[in-house]
Design a protein around this motif. Structure first.
Motif, PDB file in Angstrom:
ATOM      1  N   ALA B  16       0.716  -1.269  -0.026  1.00  0.00           N
ATOM      2  CA  ALA B  16       0.006  -0.103  -0.069  1.00  0.00           C
ATOM      3  C   ALA B  16       0.896   1.323   0.010  1.00  0.00           C
ATOM      4  CB  ALA B  16      -1.096   0.123   1.272  1.00  0.00           C
ATOM      5  N   VAL B  17       0.894   2.026  -0.928  1.00  0.00           N
ATOM      6  CA  VAL B  17       1.589   3.371  -1.171  1.00  0.00           C
ATOM      7  C   VAL B  17       0.458   4.383  -0.944  1.00  0.00           C
ATOM      8  CG1 VAL B  17       2.949   4.672  -2.729  1.00  0.00           C
ATOM      9  CG2 VAL B  17       3.084   2.268  -2.775  1.00  0.00           C
ATOM     10  N   ARG B  18       1.034   5.421  -0.245  1.00  0.00           N
ATOM     11  CA  ARG B  18       0.086   6.595   0.189  1.00  0.00           C
ATOM     12  C   ARG B  18       0.817   7.620   0.138  1.00  0.00           C
ATOM     13  NH1 ARG B  18      -2.854   3.647  -0.537  1.00  0.00           N
ATOM     14  NH2 ARG B  18      -4.359   2.208   0.587  1.00  0.00           N
ATOM     15  N   ASP B  19       0.433   8.646  -0.594  1.00  0.00           N
ATOM     16  CA  ASP B  19       0.667   9.898  -0.916  1.00  0.00           C
ATOM     17  C   ASP B  19       2.215  10.055  -1.262  1.00  0.00           C
ATOM     18  OD1 ASP B  19      -2.033  10.820  -0.262  1.00  0.00           O
ATOM     19  OD2 ASP B  19      -1.234  10.739   1.944  1.00  0.00           O
ATOM     20  N   LEU B  20       2.690   9.074  -2.029  1.00  0.00           N
ATOM     21  CA  LEU B  20       4.578   9.089  -2.089  1.00  0.00           C
ATOM     22  C   LEU B  20       4.750  10.285  -2.760  1.00  0.00           C
ATOM     23  CD1 LEU B  20       6.832   7.310  -0.997  1.00  0.00           C
ATOM     24  CD2 LEU B  20       6.495   6.197  -3.434  1.00  0.00           C
ATOM     25  N   THR B  21       5.868  10.962  -2.431  1.00  0.00           N
ATOM     26  CA  THR B  21       6.480  11.894  -3.252  1.00  0.00           C
ATOM     27  C   THR B  21       7.946  11.803  -2.891  1.00  0.00           C
ATOM     28  OG1 THR B  21       4.907  13.541  -3.277  1.00  0.00           O
ATOM     29  CG2 THR B  21       6.951  14.293  -3.749  1.00  0.00           C
ATOM     30  N   MET B  60       9.873   1.509  -2.211  1.00  0.00           N
ATOM     31  CA  MET B  60       8.921   0.558  -1.462  1.00  0.00           C
ATOM     32  C   MET B  60       9.940  -0.133  -0.496  1.00  0.00           C
ATOM     33  SD  MET B  60       6.681  -1.278  -4.540  1.00  0.00           S
ATOM     34  CE  MET B  60       5.360  -0.366  -5.193  1.00  0.00           C
ATOM     35  N   LEU B  61      11.290  -0.311  -0.974  1.00  0.00           N
ATOM     36  CA  LEU B  61      12.460  -1.162  -0.227  1.00  0.00           C
ATOM     37  C   LEU B  61      13.033  -0.231   0.817  1.00  0.00           C
ATOM     38  CD1 LEU B  61      13.830  -3.016  -3.283  1.00  0.00           C
ATOM     39  CD2 LEU B  61      12.906  -4.338  -1.234  1.00  0.00           C
ATOM     40  N   ASP B  62      12.614   1.171   0.914  1.00  0.00           N
ATOM     41  CA  ASP B  62      13.281   1.993   2.065  1.00  0.00           C
ATOM     42  C   ASP B  62      14.907   2.449   1.224  1.00  0.00           C
ATOM     43  OD1 ASP B  62      11.383   2.659   3.711  1.00  0.00           O
ATOM     44  OD2 ASP B  62      12.392   1.378   5.528  1.00  0.00           O
ATOM     45  N   LEU B  63      14.960   2.069   0.181  1.00  0.00           N
ATOM     46  CA  LEU B  63      16.394   2.423  -0.425  1.00  0.00           C
ATOM     47  C   LEU B  63      16.510   3.903  -0.668  1.00  0.00           C
ATOM     48  CD1 LEU B  63      17.082  -0.450  -2.856  1.00  0.00           C
ATOM     49  CD2 LEU B  63      17.797  -0.278  -0.492  1.00  0.00           C
ATOM     50  N   VAL B  64      15.345   4.603  -1.144  1.00  0.00           N
ATOM     51  CA  VAL B  64      15.419   6.140  -0.985  1.00  0.00           C
ATOM     52  C   VAL B  64      14.511   6.358  -0.140  1.00  0.00           C
ATOM     53  CG1 VAL B  64      16.088   6.105  -3.574  1.00  0.00           C
ATOM     54  CG2 VAL B  64      13.587   6.131  -2.804  1.00  0.00           C
ATOM     55  N   GLN B  76       2.541  -3.526   7.046  1.00  0.00           N
ATOM     56  CA  GLN B  76       3.631  -3.017   8.071  1.00  0.00           C
ATOM     57  C   GLN B  76       4.836  -2.007   7.221  1.00  0.00           C
ATOM     58  OE1 GLN B  76       4.933  -6.608   9.717  1.00  0.00           O
ATOM     59  NE2 GLN B  76       4.363  -5.979  11.695  1.00  0.00           N
ATOM     60  N   PRO B  77       5.447  -1.265   7.919  1.00  0.00           N
ATOM     61  CA  PRO B  77       6.586  -0.443   7.297  1.00  0.00           C
ATOM     62  C   PRO B  77       7.594  -1.614   6.627  1.00  0.00           C
ATOM     63  CG  PRO B  77       6.220   0.170   9.692  1.00  0.00           C
ATOM     64  CD  PRO B  77       5.150  -0.852   9.312  1.00  0.00           C
ATOM     65  N   TYR B  78       8.218  -1.087   5.662  1.00  0.00           N
ATOM     66  CA  TYR B  78       9.325  -2.054   5.256  1.00  0.00           C
ATOM     67  C   TYR B  78      10.182  -2.821   6.450  1.00  0.00           C
ATOM     68  CZ  TYR B  78      12.889  -4.344   2.603  1.00  0.00           C
ATOM     69  OH  TYR B  78      13.761  -5.065   2.128  1.00  0.00           O
ATOM     70  N   ARG B  79      10.816  -2.039   7.283  1.00  0.00           N
ATOM     71  CA  ARG B  79      11.795  -2.466   8.237  1.00  0.00           C
ATOM     72  C   ARG B  79      11.210  -3.471   9.033  1.00  0.00           C
ATOM     73  NH1 ARG B  79      10.194   2.362  10.364  1.00  0.00           N
ATOM     74  NH2 ARG B  79       9.088   1.958  12.464  1.00  0.00           N
ATOM     75  N   SER B  81       8.567  -5.706   7.637  1.00  0.00           N
ATOM     76  CA  SER B  81       8.292  -6.847   6.904  1.00  0.00           C
ATOM     77  C   SER B  81       9.258  -7.355   5.845  1.00  0.00           C
ATOM     78  CB  SER B  81       7.026  -6.290   6.025  1.00  0.00           C
ATOM     79  OG  SER B  81       7.185  -5.328   5.158  1.00  0.00           O
ATOM     80  N   ARG B  82      10.641  -7.019   6.202  1.00  0.00           N
ATOM     81  CA  ARG B  82      11.416  -7.089   4.954  1.00  0.00           C
ATOM     82  C   ARG B  82      11.924  -8.392   5.178  1.00  0.00           C
ATOM     83  NH1 ARG B  82      15.204  -3.155   7.398  1.00  0.00           N
ATOM     84  NH2 ARG B  82      15.926  -4.275   9.465  1.00  0.00           N
ATOM     85  N   ASP B  83      11.791  -9.384   5.941  1.00  0.00           N
ATOM     86  CA  ASP B  83      11.931 -10.660   6.146  1.00  0.00           C
ATOM     87  C   ASP B  83      10.974 -11.479   4.898  1.00  0.00           C
ATOM     88  OD1 ASP B  83      13.993 -10.325   7.967  1.00  0.00           O
ATOM     89  OD2 ASP B  83      12.720 -11.200   9.660  1.00  0.00           O
ATOM     90  N   ARG B  84       9.960 -10.683   4.730  1.00  0.00           N
ATOM     91  CA  ARG B  84       9.026 -11.309   3.956  1.00  0.00           C
ATOM     92  C   ARG B  84       9.196 -10.808   2.408  1.00  0.00           C
ATOM     93  NH1 ARG B  84       3.435 -11.047   6.742  1.00  0.00           N
ATOM     94  NH2 ARG B  84       2.976 -12.537   5.121  1.00  0.00           N
ATOM     95  N   VAL B  85      10.030 -10.105   1.959  1.00  0.00           N
ATOM     96  CA  VAL B  85      10.224  -9.317   0.776  1.00  0.00           C
ATOM     97  C   VAL B  85      11.412  -9.731   0.199  1.00  0.00           C
ATOM     98  CG1 VAL B  85      10.101  -7.210  -0.422  1.00  0.00           C
ATOM     99  CG2 VAL B  85       9.158  -7.372   1.774  1.00  0.00           C
ATOM    100  N   GLY B  86      11.535 -10.102  -1.147  1.00  0.00           N
ATOM    101  CA  GLY B  86      12.609 -10.612  -1.876  1.00  0.00           C
ATOM    102  C   GLY B  86      12.810  -9.282  -3.032  1.00  0.00           C
ATOM    103  N   TYR B  87      14.143  -9.253  -3.225  1.00  0.00           N
ATOM    104  CA  TYR B  87      14.558  -8.148  -4.405  1.00  0.00           C
ATOM    105  C   TYR B  87      15.244  -8.645  -5.184  1.00  0.00           C
ATOM    106  CZ  TYR B  87      16.673  -3.616  -5.380  1.00  0.00           C
ATOM    107  OH  TYR B  87      17.260  -2.518  -6.096  1.00  0.00           O
ATOM    108  N   VAL B  88      15.138  -8.024  -6.619  1.00  0.00           N
ATOM    109  CA  VAL B  88      16.062  -8.555  -7.682  1.00  0.00           C
ATOM    110  C   VAL B  88      16.278  -7.239  -8.432  1.00  0.00           C
ATOM    111  CG1 VAL B  88      16.199  -9.412  -9.925  1.00  0.00           C
ATOM    112  CG2 VAL B  88      14.891 -10.615  -7.942  1.00  0.00           C
ATOM    113  N   PRO B  89      17.445  -6.488  -8.175  1.00  0.00           N
ATOM    114  CA  PRO B  89      18.125  -5.288  -8.491  1.00  0.00           C
ATOM    115  C   PRO B  89      18.139  -5.521 -10.070  1.00  0.00           C
ATOM    116  CG  PRO B  89      19.591  -6.178  -6.794  1.00  0.00           C
ATOM    117  CD  PRO B  89      18.620  -7.279  -7.154  1.00  0.00           C
TER     118      PRO B  89
END
Lengths: 380, 267
Positions: B16-21, B60-64, B76-79, B81-89
């Motif tokens: 869920a993304v809210r008002d993201l700038t 979404m990944l808190d990288l920026v 939940q905030p990413y920090r 839920s991150r154990d349940r998130v996989g990332y392919v850069p």
């Protein structure tokens, strides 16, 4: 002379200290340097090593002591300050990384030289030895220095090995490390601290001007020999130790040989050897590989032409002239050498002085080659 | 497809993304974006260059750090839920000349679960080999990463994400620069992940394949243009809004949404 020299290492206090000191320093700066090189921070290492000079002199001026631990501490603090300055310049101004590296290097080093000149004018005999921090002086290494190197180097190596897995990930794939929740920036700081330690540990042996070579060159040479990170690091440490000990001993035995430059010359020999002779990555091997490939290609072209001719002139076993084959390849390959290679492989045979024909095996090979080309062609 | 879509809508969104700038140097790259990604969909993020697609994934990944707004993954905030998130850069984001082998890179996917200092052991090795088999790279485990083709590199990254054993996967251009075989292998795998109930979000460039590959889509050009089931929002009007009125583009790609409709109706 040689047995003398070996007994010296065991019996002579000075020689033992020099050997041990140079070995520890080479091992530590060489292996820690691997990550600096992989992070593309080789030039940062050079800037730091020059920039620590005022730190050494200031530490001496403030404490009046020549205790190696205090001088190294002064160097490390200023080394960190230099790194922070570089980062601040890049982040807050339009000056790019390379210019800021050069700026910090020259400003800090210049300041250090001014301080050194000033200190040496003072009527204080203790300051006389500070000159050796420029080009290093192995002969002056005493047990205190060795102990300090062991202490600092050992601590740095322990941290390095403990967080090996984390360092590797942060250097290889930063974004992924971030996504796993690793404190990437703290690891940056830690890695830079290790780089500073790798530099300051050798300052009085190698000197500020050439110390960065001890950090960068062993890793560059080691990278030539293997693709495994653990092995690259170990090999870099061994190369560093080898060059360190050889250079330090040469400079200690020969009169008026500056240690830093001698060690760097030993390193250069290792780097050159690795660049040329290392398997796969070495220049020599690349050359041999290329030569072999072009030779194979030549044989293939000539065989294909020979096959085509044999199809055109079925039943005529008198052979085909070299001149015809040369015309077919339009002078792009040396047909006569290609034919000799084919003859050795049993794919073609001479029918007369100037004429050749394809053998049965050659015919089979040519058909296989053509089929392969067709397959590769259809892939594109 | 329709049943799964409605089921997905009812449950809590996976993302869920809210008002993201997000802004780089005072220039907004993402402007006031709201986006719900339902659980269990295979979603494409499409949009022109500089539309903020990669930035959205990174946010979404808190990288920026966003200038405003927030993202929640699995409520939940990413920090958290991150154990349940996989990332392919993006494949191009790393130095493939780094001295290591395929198995080692795949094992990096376990570093989060391993925790500090502990080194990967037999279990990690088995998981990595299993994941490599899934992307048909089993025989490449000992291969140096510098010797891989582009498609193989991409599959190694995918295998690394697989060993994370996540519920939500965020992938930045997994199809970029891969050969046709790899592309087929990847999409089969992604659909398999979806059938296991996982949520997969991909930054995607090939507009032609969107209807075939994905069931959900977000059209993005700094602002969100539209998001929803491919059958409902992937049409010419929205594409025109996303990519601007470039005639050359429209005349070539107007066919894509049409086939999208057809494909969905057939189902």
């Amino acid at each position: 002379m040689f047995p003398d020299f070996l007994t010296d290492i065991y019996s002579d206090y000075t020689i033992r200290n020099i050997t041990l000191g140079a070995m520890v320093l080479g091992l530590v700066s060489g292996s820690l340097g691997t990550f600096a090189v992989l992070r593309r921070q080789s030039l940062l290492g050079d800037s730091i090593s020059h920039a620590v000079l005022p730190g050494i002199i200031l530490a001496f001026m403030l404490t009046g002591s020549r205790d190696p631990l205090i001088l190294i501490l002064g160097a490390a603090i200023v080394g960190w300050l230099a790194t922070l300055s570089i980062m601040a310049i890049v982040n807050t101004t339009r000056i790019k990384q390379d210019a800021s590296l050069a700026l910090v290097l020259s400003v800090f080093f210049g300041f250090g030289m001014v301080l050194m000149t000033f200190v040496q004018r003072q009527p204080d005999a203790a300051a006389a030895g500070l000159q050796r921090f420029l080009f290093g002086q192995a002969a002056a290494i005493i047990w205190d220095d060795v102990r300090t190197m062991l202490l600092i180097g050992g601590a740095a190596m322990a941290v390095f090995l403990l967080f090996w897995k984390e360092f590797k990930l942060v250097v290889f794939d930063r974004a992924f490390a971030f996504s796993l929740g690793m404190p990437v920036r703290r690891f940056d700081v830690l890695l830079t601290t290790l780089l500073v330690i790798a530099i300051v540990i050798g300052l009085q042996t190698v000197g500020v001007i050439l110390m960065s070579a001890m950090v960068v060159a062993p890793a560059a040479a080691a990278r030539q020999w293997t693709d495994r990170l653990g092995l690259v690091t170990t090999l870099a440490g061994l190369f560093g130790a080898l060059a360190g000990v050889t250079g330090a001993l040469i400079s200690a035995y020969a009169a008026r040989m500056p240690t830093g430059p001698t060690i760097v010359l030993c390193l250069t020999a290792i780097v050159l050897f690795s660049l040329v002779l290392a398997p796969n990555r070495g220049i020599l091997w690349a050359w041999v590989r290329q030569h072999r490939q072009s030779r194979e290609l030549r044989s293939r072209v000539v065989l294909a032409d020979l096959y085509w001719l044999s199809q055109q002139h079925a039943g005529d076993d008198s052979g085909h002239s070299i001149a015809t084959l040369e015309a077919m390849s339009a002078g792009r390959v040396a047909v006569d050498h290609g034919l000799e290679d084919l003859e050795q492989a049993g794919l073609a045979e001479r029918t007369d002085e100037e004429t050749w024909t394809i053998t049965e095996r050659g015919r089979e090979q040519a058909i296989r080659d053509l089929a392969e080309e067709e397959r590769e062609g259809s892939d594109v | 497809m329709t049943t799964m879509t409605s089921a997905a809508l009812e449950s809590q969104p996976a993302i869920a993304v809210r008002d993201l700038t997000v802004a780089y140097n005072d220039r907004p790259v993402i402007w006031d974006l709201d986006l719900d990604v339902p659980a269990g969909v295979l979603m494409a993020i499409v949009g022109p260059n500089g539309a903020g697609k990669t930035t959205l994934i990174k946010a979404m990944l808190d990288l920026v750090r966003p200038a405003a707004g927030q993202v929640e993954i699995l409520g939940q905030p990413y920090r958290k839920s991150r154990d349940r998130v996989g990332y392919v850069p993006q494949r191009g984001s790393v130095d493939w000349d780094f001295p290591t082998n395929v198995l080692d890179v795949v094992q990096m996917g376990r570093y989060g679960a391993l925790g500090w200092i502990r080194r990967p052991g037999n279990r990690e090795r088995e998981l990595a080999l299993e994941a490599l088999d899934k992307v048909s790279m089993g025989e490449f485990a000992d291969r140096q990463i510098s010797q891989l083709s582009g498609g193989q590199q991409q599959r190694v990254f995918l295998a690394r994400a697989l060993v994370q054993n996540a519920d939500v996967y965020l992938m930045d251009e997994p199809f970029q620069g891969v050969d046709a075989t790899t592309e087929r292998a990847i999409i089969t795998l992604l659909k398999e992940l979806r059938s296991e109930g996982k949520t997969v979000v991909c930054v995607h460039h090939d507009l032609q394949t969107v209807p075939d590959y994905f069931d959900w889509v977000a059209l993005l050009n700094i602002r969100k243009i539209a998001s929803g089931p491919v059958s409902e929002v992937y049409n010419e009007t929205n594409l025109r809004l996303t990519y601007g009125g470039r005639v050359a583009f429209l005349s070539r790609d107007a066919a894509a949404p049409a086939t999208a409709q057809a494909a969905v109706e057939e189902d």
